[in-house]
Design a protein around this motif. Sequence first.
Motif, PDB file in Angstrom:
ATOM      1  N   GLU A  72       0.839  -1.209   0.000  1.00 38.02           N
ATOM      2  CA  GLU A  72       0.000   0.000   0.000  1.00 38.02           C
ATOM      3  C   GLU A  72       0.869   1.253   0.000  1.00 38.02           C
ATOM      4  N   LEU A  73       1.882   1.260   0.862  1.00 35.23           N
ATOM      5  CA  LEU A  73       2.754   2.424   0.949  1.00 35.23           C
ATOM      6  C   LEU A  73       3.540   2.639  -0.341  1.00 35.23           C
ATOM      7  N   GLU A  74       3.985   1.555  -0.980  1.00 33.73           N
ATOM      8  CA  GLU A  74       4.692   1.679  -2.255  1.00 33.73           C
ATOM      9  C   GLU A  74       3.783   2.252  -3.332  1.00 33.73           C
ATOM     10  N   THR A  75       2.517   1.850  -3.320  1.00 31.35           N
ATOM     11  CA  THR A  75       1.545   2.381  -4.282  1.00 31.35           C
ATOM     12  C   THR A  75       1.324   3.869  -4.042  1.00 31.35           C
ATOM     13  N   GLU A  76       1.184   4.259  -2.766  1.00 24.21           N
ATOM     14  CA  GLU A  76       1.015   5.676  -2.434  1.00 24.21           C
ATOM     15  C   GLU A  76       2.242   6.489  -2.849  1.00 24.21           C
ATOM     16  N   LEU A  77       3.422   5.942  -2.600  1.00 28.38           N
ATOM     17  CA  LEU A  77       4.659   6.633  -2.967  1.00 28.38           C
ATOM     18  C   LEU A  77       4.750   6.809  -4.473  1.00 28.38           C
ATOM     19  N   GLN A  78       4.377   5.784  -5.217  1.00 25.84           N
ATOM     20  CA  GLN A  78       4.407   5.855  -6.678  1.00 25.84           C
ATOM     21  C   GLN A  78       3.436   6.937  -7.167  1.00 25.84           C
ATOM     22  N   ALA A  79       2.251   7.011  -6.564  1.00 26.72           N
ATOM     23  CA  ALA A  79       1.273   8.027  -6.954  1.00 26.72           C
ATOM     24  C   ALA A  79       1.792   9.426  -6.625  1.00 26.72           C
ATOM     25  N   THR A  80       2.429   9.572  -5.470  1.00 31.78           N
ATOM     26  CA  THR A  80       2.985  10.867  -5.075  1.00 31.78           C
ATOM     27  C   THR A  80       4.090  11.291  -6.025  1.00 31.78           C
ATOM     28  N   GLU A  85       5.849  14.731 -10.540  1.00 26.00           N
ATOM     29  CA  GLU A  85       6.328  14.794 -11.924  1.00 26.00           C
ATOM     30  C   GLU A  85       5.370  15.618 -12.788  1.00 26.00           C
ATOM     31  N   LEU A  86       4.073  15.394 -12.626  1.00 23.13           N
ATOM     32  CA  LEU A  86       3.079  16.144 -13.405  1.00 23.13           C
ATOM     33  C   LEU A  86       3.092  17.627 -13.043  1.00 23.13           C
ATOM     34  N   ILE A  87       3.260  17.934 -11.778  1.00 24.04           N
ATOM     35  CA  ILE A  87       3.306  19.336 -11.348  1.00 24.04           C
ATOM     36  C   ILE A  87       4.528  20.022 -11.936  1.00 24.04           C
ATOM     37  N   ARG A  88       5.661  19.341 -11.921  1.00 24.24           N
ATOM     38  CA  ARG A  88       6.885  19.915 -12.496  1.00 24.24           C
ATOM     39  C   ARG A  88       6.725  20.184 -13.988  1.00 24.24           C
ATOM     40  N   GLN A  89       6.020  19.292 -14.675  1.00 22.70           N
ATOM     41  CA  GLN A  89       5.811  19.483 -16.117  1.00 22.70           C
ATOM     42  C   GLN A  89       4.869  20.642 -16.385  1.00 22.70           C
ATOM     43  N   ALA A  90       3.878  20.852 -15.523  1.00 26.58           N
ATOM     44  CA  ALA A  90       2.881  21.896 -15.734  1.00 26.58           C
ATOM     45  C   ALA A  90       3.374  23.269 -15.285  1.00 26.58           C
ATOM     46  N   ALA A  91       4.201  23.336 -14.270  1.00 25.22           N
ATOM     47  CA  ALA A  91       4.686  24.619 -13.747  1.00 25.22           C
ATOM     48  C   ALA A  91       5.930  25.051 -14.496  1.00 25.22           C
ATOM     49  N   PRO A  92       6.023  26.323 -14.784  1.00 20.78           N
ATOM     50  CA  PRO A  92       7.237  26.796 -15.458  1.00 20.78           C
ATOM     51  C   PRO A  92       8.408  26.775 -14.485  1.00 20.78           C
TER      52      PRO A  92
END
Length: 101
Positions: A72-80, A85-92
Amino acid sequence: MGRRGYLPKFRRKVLDLLKAGRATTELAHDLDISTQTIYTWRRQDRIDRGLEPGLTSGEKAEPAVARRRIAELETELQATRRAIELIRQAAPPEDDVKPSR
């Protein structure tokens, strides 16, 4: 392929019938379970009662619970990590940001 996941109440009833003098092979035939299953339950019962050495049912369950929690924790970590990664791609990048006046 055999049935998995017998209820504890059923197991207890089988063990009670064994204590009452019923033969293992007879019980296995009547209840349509293997004799090995009954022997395993009997041995685990003896371990749980401290009559034989070995891991108790509770001790056996601990690693399984821990493995599920780790998964469960590994799944949560992967989602985080994916969210970051998505935030870094969206933010300049911060170098491109101009201070407001």
